[in-house]
Write an enzyme that holds these catalytic residues in place. Structure first.
Site, PDB file in Angstrom:
ATOM      1  N   GLU A   1      -6.266  -9.183   4.036  1.00 22.85           N
ATOM      2  CA  GLU A   1      -5.420  -8.417   4.880  1.00 22.85           C
ATOM      3  C   GLU A   1      -5.017  -9.238   6.186  1.00 22.85           C
ATOM      4  O   GLU A   1      -6.429  -9.507   6.742  1.00 22.85           O
ATOM      5  CB  GLU A   1      -5.969  -7.053   5.241  1.00 22.85           C
ATOM      6  CG  GLU A   1      -5.873  -5.878   4.165  1.00 22.85           C
ATOM      7  CD  GLU A   1      -5.999  -4.537   4.533  1.00 22.85           C
ATOM      8  OE1 GLU A   1      -6.083  -4.296   5.787  1.00 22.85           O
ATOM      9  OE2 GLU A   1      -6.568  -3.667   3.821  1.00 22.85           O
TER      10      GLU A   1
ATOM     11  N   GLN B   1       2.268  -6.002   5.859  1.00 20.83           N
ATOM     12  CA  GLN B   1       2.454  -5.598   4.472  1.00 20.83           C
ATOM     13  C   GLN B   1       3.681  -5.786   3.967  1.00 20.83           C
ATOM     14  O   GLN B   1       4.616  -6.485   4.781  1.00 20.83           O
ATOM     15  CB  GLN B   1       2.341  -3.903   4.171  1.00 20.83           C
ATOM     16  CG  GLN B   1       0.819  -3.646   4.214  1.00 20.83           C
ATOM     17  CD  GLN B   1       0.543  -2.404   3.867  1.00 20.83           C
ATOM     18  OE1 GLN B   1       1.366  -1.549   3.385  1.00 20.83           O
ATOM     19  NE2 GLN B   1      -0.413  -1.901   4.119  1.00 20.83           N
TER      20      GLN B   1
ATOM     21  N   ASN C   1     -12.601  -1.264  -0.742  1.00 20.93           N
ATOM     22  CA  ASN C   1     -11.678  -1.912   0.458  1.00 20.93           C
ATOM     23  C   ASN C   1     -12.540  -1.555   1.755  1.00 20.93           C
ATOM     24  O   ASN C   1     -12.799  -0.401   1.751  1.00 20.93           O
ATOM     25  CB  ASN C   1     -10.509  -1.371   0.410  1.00 20.93           C
ATOM     26  CG  ASN C   1      -9.750  -1.609   1.782  1.00 20.93           C
ATOM     27  OD1 ASN C   1      -9.192  -2.391   1.894  1.00 20.93           O
ATOM     28  ND2 ASN C   1      -9.568  -0.376   2.408  1.00 20.93           N
ATOM     29  N   GLU C   2     -12.777  -2.482   2.709  1.00 22.63           N
ATOM     30  CA  GLU C   2     -13.453  -2.217   3.928  1.00 22.63           C
ATOM     31  C   GLU C   2     -14.450  -0.943   3.618  1.00 22.63           C
ATOM     32  O   GLU C   2     -14.351   0.041   4.354  1.00 22.63           O
ATOM     33  CB  GLU C   2     -12.062  -1.663   4.721  1.00 22.63           C
ATOM     34  CG  GLU C   2     -11.287  -2.685   5.148  1.00 22.63           C
ATOM     35  CD  GLU C   2     -10.395  -2.301   6.270  1.00 22.63           C
ATOM     36  OE1 GLU C   2     -10.369  -1.166   6.913  1.00 22.63           O
ATOM     37  OE2 GLU C   2      -9.403  -3.077   6.564  1.00 22.63           O
TER      38      GLU C   2
ATOM     39  N   GLU D   1       0.906  -1.170  -0.060  1.00 21.52           N
ATOM     40  CA  GLU D   1      -0.051   0.021  -0.077  1.00 21.52           C
ATOM     41  C   GLU D   1       0.929   1.302  -0.021  1.00 21.52           C
ATOM     42  O   GLU D   1       1.877   1.351   0.620  1.00 21.52           O
ATOM     43  CB  GLU D   1      -0.700  -0.023   1.210  1.00 21.52           C
ATOM     44  CG  GLU D   1      -2.212   1.059   1.184  1.00 21.52           C
ATOM     45  CD  GLU D   1      -2.696   0.969   2.319  1.00 21.52           C
ATOM     46  OE1 GLU D   1      -3.914   1.725   2.378  1.00 21.52           O
ATOM     47  OE2 GLU D   1      -2.786  -0.177   3.308  1.00 21.52           O
TER      48      GLU D   1
ATOM     49  N   TYR E   1      -6.758  -8.589  11.983  1.00 19.40           N
ATOM     50  CA  TYR E   1      -5.428  -8.462  12.544  1.00 19.40           C
ATOM     51  C   TYR E   1      -5.396  -9.102  13.887  1.00 19.40           C
ATOM     52  O   TYR E   1      -6.284  -8.927  14.529  1.00 19.40           O
ATOM     53  CB  TYR E   1      -5.064  -6.812  12.360  1.00 19.40           C
ATOM     54  CG  TYR E   1      -4.874  -6.457  10.874  1.00 19.40           C
ATOM     55  CD1 TYR E   1      -5.767  -5.904  10.338  1.00 19.40           C
ATOM     56  CD2 TYR E   1      -3.577  -6.352  10.441  1.00 19.40           C
ATOM     57  CE1 TYR E   1      -5.688  -5.385   8.863  1.00 19.40           C
ATOM     58  CE2 TYR E   1      -3.320  -5.926   9.092  1.00 19.40           C
ATOM     59  CZ  TYR E   1      -4.424  -5.418   8.440  1.00 19.40           C
ATOM     60  OH  TYR E   1      -4.052  -4.908   7.260  1.00 19.40           O
TER      61      TYR E   1
END
Length: 538
Positions: free
Chosen positions: A340, A389, A208-209, A61, A285
């Site tokens: 992610e 990432q 995204n999200e 990103e 996460y």
């Protein structure tokens, strides 16, 4: 040129690495003594689904120094590069056989307008990056540079569309620009910018999200927006058909919330002919709580155990969403993409908090192994995953500092797991035991096995316990093992990490099972991950 090294070729390379490592350093310390061995039995006669190579995807990103400094240094840089892309990072990533790279975000994607990143670089506008540190974005790394990077590392492209501040027309024109072979206005513009042939685009993210930074949309609102993008953002590359066809990934659940999973899957089940998707996303996460406050560099076994426990929750989370998907899609045509995931902790002191720079430790490699094992066990539904990432951000493969580069424990873990790409899942039986810390009770051991395309059997075993080594007695039903050898990743402390001054503090070392009577016994150090190739008598 795309990398097409066979599984047999990779096994040869691994054997060569082990031989060199053995010559350069002593083998990892092996626990000895009279501890009773734990039985681990593989059942190759009951092989399961293929573990997609796309489970080992990466995420790049426009965030901190993930792109600028980490991947892109510019053609005039004294740092060795090919067309502005740093050569040391490319070489390191090629060794991972990276299957796909997700770009340009993340939250950045939903404020990204692709035209800012094409054409002569001297004429590209400077824009803002309000999501990540409020810094400026030079747009020197755009569409052409991204595809060049993907090609240099031998990977595939995963592009996320701007569904929040963009439009279906903007997305449709970007797809035409990237993929049409026809001499349309956009096809001619791409050729004038240096690329005559259409690009190959394997994965396309439809936002995204959208439940969060991508617009805070309700699930029903998102579905109505998504349908237009799924319809009009077409891939025109004639070489992308059948198994090579582009896969459209819709935004899926926000953690445990099932609203998006239900809405997207029901819309897909009831869809008309004019639109389709091939997957939905899941983000998860390991954070230790929100906002992340755990120190990434200095911690003890209390923090270690807490984050291991949180990581294991993703197994239940995948099962929850997969059950909803099974109800709407019993044939499992739609894949779940965990695009992610990783360890997200407090930023390092003295750094821009919006750059999400943290240390990467042995603990993080153990967490990566546990995640990959869980994804592999759900391989029938989980078709892809992208760790967050790739370089310098969150749980990266690589840290860079000017001309210097260091490989993280997570990098080494990913390289060790390469043989599992496109291998057939092999069930196993293991008495995992228990690791206890305070009131936490966790599985002590975790393992997966698979058969590669060349017929080789591979085993990955993780010893979560930071205090006790473990001894395993290996058995394969219907076969008599004669050897098991590979690599083990371990270090003296759970917070051990590599640095520019000590780049090899955590690195793989050779490991082999030993003959114990008529059985093979594998001795694992505490806090370790081992990957081994099993050889049977012929």
């Amino acid at each position: 040129m795309r990398m097409t090294r066979s599984a047999a070729g990779w096994a040869f390379a691994l054997a060569a690495f082990i031989a060199l490592a053995a010559a350069a350093a002593p083998a990892a310390a092996q626990p000895q003594g009279g501890d009773e061995a734990i039985a681990l039995a593989l059942r190759p006669g009951q092989e399961g689904p293929t573990i997609s190579r796309h489970l080992f995807g990466q995420f790049a990103e426009h965030l901190g120094t993930g792109i600028y400094g980490g991947v892109w240094v510019g053609e005039e840089s004294p740092i060795p590069n090919v067309r502005g892309i740093r050569s040391d990072v490319v070489a390191a990533l090629r060794a991972l056989r990276v299957p796909n790279v997700r770009w340009p975000g993340g939250c950045f994607a939903d404020e990204y307008h692709w035209r800012d990143g094409i054409g002569p670089r001297a004429q590209r506008p400077t824009t803002l990056n309000p999501n990540w540190g409020g810094v400026t974005e030079s747009n020197q790394f755009g569409t052409h540079e991204f595809f060049d990077f993907v090609d240099q590392i031998g990977s595939e492209a995963y592009v996320s569309l701007n569904l929040a501040t963009g439009s279906p027309r903007e997305a449709a024109e970007w797809l035409e620009y990237m993929t049409t072979p026809q001499p349309t206005r956009l096809g001619r513009e791409r050729a004038a910018n240096g690329r005559a042939d259409p690009y190959r685009l394997l994965l396309l993210g439809l936002g995204n999200e959208s439940w969060g930074c991508g617009g805070a949309m309700s699930a029903d609102h998102y579905v109505e927006e998504m349908k237009s993008y799924a319809r009009f953002a077409r891939n025109f590359n004639p070489d992308q058909t059948g198994e090579n066809a582009m896969r459209r990934i819709a935004v899926g659940p926000d953690g445990a919330s099932t609203a998006y999973t239900e809405a997207v899957m029901q819309a897909w089940r009831d869809k008309v002919w004019s639109w389709d998707i091939e997957g939905i996303s899941l983000h998860y996460y390991t954070t230790g709580g929100w906002p992340p406050s755990y120190d990434s560099a200095r911690f003890g076994t209390r923090e270690y155990a807490a984050l291991i426990a949180e990581t294991l929750n993703i197994d239940r989370l995948i099962s929850t969403h997969a059950a909803i998907m099974d109800r709407h899609d019993p044939e499992r045509r739609i894949g779940l993409y965990v695009d992610e995931w990783g360890v997200w902790l407090a930023p390092l002191p003295g750094t821009n908090p919006g750059f999400l720079q943290q240390q990467s430790t042995l603990r993080d490699a153990v967490i990566a192994a546990l995640n990959l094992n869980i994804f592999a066990r759900h391989a029938e539904r989980v078709r892809g995953a992208n760790i967050a990432q790739m370089v310098n951000v969150l749980q990266p493969m690589i840290f860079t500092d000017g001309p210097r580069m260091v490989l993280t424990p997570t990098y080494h873990l990913f390289r060790m797991y390469v043989p599992f790409q496109e291998a057939r899942f092999v069930p196993l039986q293991l008495a995992a035991g228990t690791y206890r810390h305070g009131d936490l009770s966790l599985p002590r051991l975790d393992a997966i096995a698979a058969r590669a395309a060349d017929g080789a059997l591979w085993l990955a075993v993780t010893n979560v316990d930071p205090e006790r080594p473990a001894s395993l007695s290996l058995n394969v039903e219907g076969m008599h093992l004669r050897s098991a050898a590979g690599e083990v990743l371990t270090a003296p402390r759970v917070d051990s990490h590599n640095s520019l001054d000590a780049p090899d503090a955590v690195r793989p070392r050779p490991i082999a099972a030993r003959v114990d009577g008529t059985a093979l016994r594998l001795d694992l150090p505490a806090t370790s991950v081992a990957v081994l190739r099993l050889e049977a008598e012929r």
